[in-house]
Scaffold this motif. Structure first.
Motif, PDB file in Angstrom:
ATOM      1  N   HIS A 101       0.866  -1.187   0.000  1.00  0.00           N
ATOM      2  CA  HIS A 101       0.000   0.000   0.000  1.00  0.00           C
ATOM      3  C   HIS A 101       0.897   1.230   0.000  1.00  0.00           C
ATOM      4  O   HIS A 101       2.120   1.122   0.080  1.00  0.00           O
ATOM      5  N   MET A 135     -10.098   3.025   0.107  1.00  0.00           N
ATOM      6  CA  MET A 135      -9.136   2.952   1.200  1.00  0.00           C
ATOM      7  C   MET A 135      -8.697   4.360   1.593  1.00  0.00           C
ATOM      8  O   MET A 135      -7.566   4.774   1.360  1.00  0.00           O
ATOM      9  N   CYS A 182      -4.778   5.775  -0.034  1.00  0.00           N
ATOM     10  CA  CYS A 182      -3.796   4.785  -0.454  1.00  0.00           C
ATOM     11  C   CYS A 182      -3.390   5.125  -1.889  1.00  0.00           C
ATOM     12  O   CYS A 182      -4.241   5.349  -2.738  1.00  0.00           O
ATOM     13  N   GLU A 220      -1.341   3.213  -3.808  1.00  0.00           N
ATOM     14  CA  GLU A 220      -0.786   2.043  -4.504  1.00  0.00           C
ATOM     15  C   GLU A 220      -1.964   1.114  -4.791  1.00  0.00           C
ATOM     16  O   GLU A 220      -2.660   0.711  -3.850  1.00  0.00           O
ATOM     17  N   LEU A 221      -2.168   0.790  -6.058  1.00  0.00           N
ATOM     18  CA  LEU A 221      -3.285  -0.083  -6.414  1.00  0.00           C
ATOM     19  C   LEU A 221      -3.129  -1.421  -5.690  1.00  0.00           C
ATOM     20  O   LEU A 221      -2.180  -2.165  -5.945  1.00  0.00           O
ATOM     21  N   CYS A 222      -4.055  -1.684  -4.733  1.00  0.00           N
ATOM     22  CA  CYS A 222      -3.829  -2.815  -3.831  1.00  0.00           C
ATOM     23  C   CYS A 222      -4.945  -3.857  -3.887  1.00  0.00           C
ATOM     24  O   CYS A 222      -4.947  -4.789  -3.112  1.00  0.00           O
ATOM     25  N   HIS A 264      -9.374  -0.718  -3.506  1.00  0.00           N
ATOM     26  CA  HIS A 264      -8.364   0.342  -3.354  1.00  0.00           C
ATOM     27  C   HIS A 264      -9.012   1.731  -3.300  1.00  0.00           C
ATOM     28  O   HIS A 264      -8.604   2.585  -2.513  1.00  0.00           O
TER      29      HIS A 264
HETATM   30 CU   LIG Z   1      -4.566   0.837  -2.228  1.00  0.00          CU
END
Ligand SMILES: [Cu+2]
Length: 269
Positions: free
Chosen positions: A176, A222, A211, A213-215, A219
């Protein structure tokens, strides 16, 4: 030779040239203002180059247009001096930027460079798809492992305003990225690693934490808030949260402990 000496002098003086660029006051953290300064210096350099090249282009067009019709344009191929000039100047500019930003990078990434004593106020664990935050009980330091009297919140990071604080950032599952745009703070959360991140908030307020970061599928949701309040309000909130959590513990099967156990389980990579 004198050009080379000038370039070297400019690069060496780069870290102390911060005063050239005014603080616009848009960033709400002290490191954020210095990061903005880096963007502004690049904006200035590219603006000067853009305006200069457009003026040169306009001049050449005008000069060609006013030439008598019978005069032919001269054609030339290759110019060693010009090639050296347009290679060396961008090289110097890039070297200048590289050296200029080192000081800001070191101030943000190395805790030794941070101003004053920095208290670790919370552990922030990113997980699909929320931010779990663990604070030590009032008057106690943050311990690496969860304690029975720790305070827990979800998607709600409270910090005191006006002094640098640090968080221990970790991930419970995938990668993340802890991103608070208004504070200009961005740090990846990596599974199996605890990363200290320091920052401050110069003014009280509620700042978005997202967030970056593509998680996974969730996502987009988040997101959380960083609530910066006065030192008194921060301490008061923490004391009330401890009491509230203890009350909950008496009524049900100690959610604080179960959350602590859950936390320990999820934070162990
Ligand atoms: Cu994310």
């Amino acid at each position: 030779m004198s050009w080379a000496a000038l370039a070297v002098a400019l690069c060496l003086a780069a870290p102390s040239l911060g005063w050239w660029f005014p603080d616009t006051g848009e960033a709400m953290s002290s490191i954020g203002r210095r990061i903005d300064g880096l963007f502004y210096i690049i904006l200035w350099i590219t603006s000067i180059v853009f305006v200069g090249t457009q003026i040169a282009l306009g001049y050449v067009l005008w000069k060609g247009a006013v030439k008598p019709a019978h005069e032919k344009a001269t054609y030339s191929h290759g110019n060693h001096t010009l090639e050296v000039i347009w290679t060396v100047i961008p090289g110097i500019v890039l070297l200048f930027i590289a050296i200029y930003q080192m000081d800001v990078w070191a101030a943000f990434r190395m805790r030794n460079y941070a101003p004053g004593e920095i208290e670790a106020i919370a552990e922030v664990t990113a997980r699909q798809f929320e931010w779990r935050i663990r604070y030590p009980a009032p008057g106690k330091p943050l311990m690496p492992m969860p304690q029975p009297d720790d305070v827990y919140t979800v998607n709600d990071l409270r910090i005191p305003v006006g002094r640098p604080v640090s968080i221990s950032l970790r991930s419970g599952d995938v990668q993340h990225s802890f991103f608070v745009p208004v504070l200009r703070i961005k740090q990846d959360a990596l599974p199996g690693t605890v990363i200290p991140v320091w920052f401050d908030a110069l003014q009280p307020g509620s700042y978005d934490l997202v967030c970056a970061e593509l998680c996974g599928w969730g996502h987009y949701k988040m997101k959380a808030r960083v609530l910066a309040t006065s030192e008194e309000l921060f301490q008061k909130w923490k004391q009330e949260a401890v009491l509230l959590q203890a009350d909950d513990g008496l009524q049900s099967a100690s959610p604080a402990e179960s959350t602590a156990a859950d936390q320990a389980q999820t934070s162990t990579p």
